[in-house]
Design a protein around this motif. Structure first.
Motif, mmCIF file in Angstrom:
data_model
loop_
_atom_site.group_PDB
_atom_site.id
_atom_site.type_symbol
_atom_site.label_atom_id
_atom_site.label_comp_id
_atom_site.label_asym_id
_atom_site.label_seq_id
_atom_site.Cartn_x
_atom_site.Cartn_y
_atom_site.Cartn_z
ATOM 1 N N THR A 5 0.832 -1.192 0.000
ATOM 2 C CA THR A 5 0.000 0.000 0.000
ATOM 3 C C THR A 5 0.871 1.248 0.000
ATOM 4 O O THR A 5 1.787 1.360 0.819
ATOM 5 C CB THR A 5 -0.907 0.013 1.254
ATOM 6 N N PRO A 6 0.597 2.187 -0.914
ATOM 7 C CA PRO A 6 1.379 3.429 -0.928
ATOM 8 C C PRO A 6 1.272 4.156 0.416
ATOM 9 O O PRO A 6 0.214 4.125 1.055
ATOM 10 C CB PRO A 6 0.724 4.259 -2.039
ATOM 11 N N PRO A 7 2.351 4.806 0.847
ATOM 12 C CA PRO A 7 2.362 5.468 2.165
ATOM 13 C C PRO A 7 1.215 6.457 2.375
ATOM 14 O O PRO A 7 0.661 6.523 3.469
ATOM 15 C CB PRO A 7 3.705 6.198 2.200
ATOM 16 N N ASP A 8 0.816 7.182 1.341
ATOM 17 C CA ASP A 8 -0.268 8.154 1.515
ATOM 18 C C ASP A 8 -1.622 7.478 1.731
ATOM 19 O O ASP A 8 -2.518 8.059 2.322
ATOM 20 C CB ASP A 8 -0.334 9.123 0.333
ATOM 21 N N GLU A 9 -1.771 6.230 1.291
ATOM 22 C CA GLU A 9 -3.026 5.504 1.499
ATOM 23 C C GLU A 9 -3.064 4.782 2.846
ATOM 24 O O GLU A 9 -4.128 4.416 3.316
ATOM 25 C CB GLU A 9 -3.255 4.482 0.381
ATOM 26 N N LEU A 10 -1.899 4.583 3.455
ATOM 27 C CA LEU A 10 -1.862 3.890 4.744
ATOM 28 C C LEU A 10 -2.595 4.655 5.832
ATOM 29 O O LEU A 10 -3.120 4.062 6.769
ATOM 30 C CB LEU A 10 -0.419 3.635 5.183
#
Length: 156
Positions: free
Chosen positions: A54-59
Motif C-alpha cells: 500500500t502506498p504510504p499516503d493511502e496507509l
C-alpha cells in the motif's frame, strides 16, 4: 462454548461478503494484486503484507467502501499459487486499529514475475497498444532480472 457450526457460518458470510465486494471492484483487485506481487518480488525475504503493498499516503486514510475487496487480493494470490500464507502481522494503518493481517511468502518467483509482467502489459495496453514482441521482450528482461534477484520498477 462456540459451536463449530457458528464459526463455519461466520466464515461463510465473511467469504461471501469479500467475494461480492471484489466483484464490484475488479479494477481495484487487479491493481491490488499487481502491487502485492511487486511487494513480494521486491522483498529480500520474499514476504510481504498488504501494508507493504500500500502506498504510504493511502496507509493513513480509510477506504470509503470499507476495503473489503482487499481480502480477495490475498486469497486470489494464494489460490493462484503465487504465494502462501505464513502467519499474521499487525497492520500499521490507523484505521485498522492494529488488527492482524496476513503475511504471505512468495512460492514461485519466476511465475509471479511473469504474471506481473503480463498484468502490467495488459493494463498498459488499455492506454497504448504495444506490439507482442515489445511485451515479450519486456517480460524476458523482467524474468532475467528476477532470476538474478533484481526487480526494478523500470523492468516491470
Amino acid at each position: 462454548m462456540i459451536l463449530l457450526a457458528t464459526i463455519a457460518e461466520g466464515e461463510r458470510r465473511r467469504d461471501e461478503g469479500m467475494t461480492r465486494a471484489a466483484a464490484r471492484r475488479p479494477d481495484r483487485v487487479t491493481l491490488g494484486r499487481q502491487a502485492m506481487l511487486r511487494a513480494l518480488l521486491q522483498s529480500p525475504s520474499g514476504t510481504a503484507s498488504l501494508d507493504d503493498a500500500t502506498p504510504p499516503d493511502e496507509l493513513t486514510s480509510q477506504y470509503a467502501d470499507g476495503g473489503k475487496w482487499r481480502g480477495q487480493v490475498i486469497r486470489s494470490l494464494i489460490a493462484d499459487g503465487f504465494a502462501e500464507h505464513i502467519g499474521y502481522v499487525k497492520t500499521i494503518r490507523p484505521a485498522g486499529h492494529r488488527r492482524p493481517i496476513a503475511l504471505l511468502r512468495l512460492t514461485d518467483r519466476t511465475a509471479a514475475a511473469l504474471h506481473l509482467c503480463r498484468m502490467t502489459a495488459a493494463l498498459a495496453a488499455k492506454e497504448t497498444t504495444p506490439t507482442a514482441g515489445t511485451v515479450e521482450a519486456a517480460c524476458s528482461e523482467t524474468l532475467l532480472n528476477t532470476d538474478q534477484g533484481i526487480l526494478s520498477n523500470e523492468s516491470v
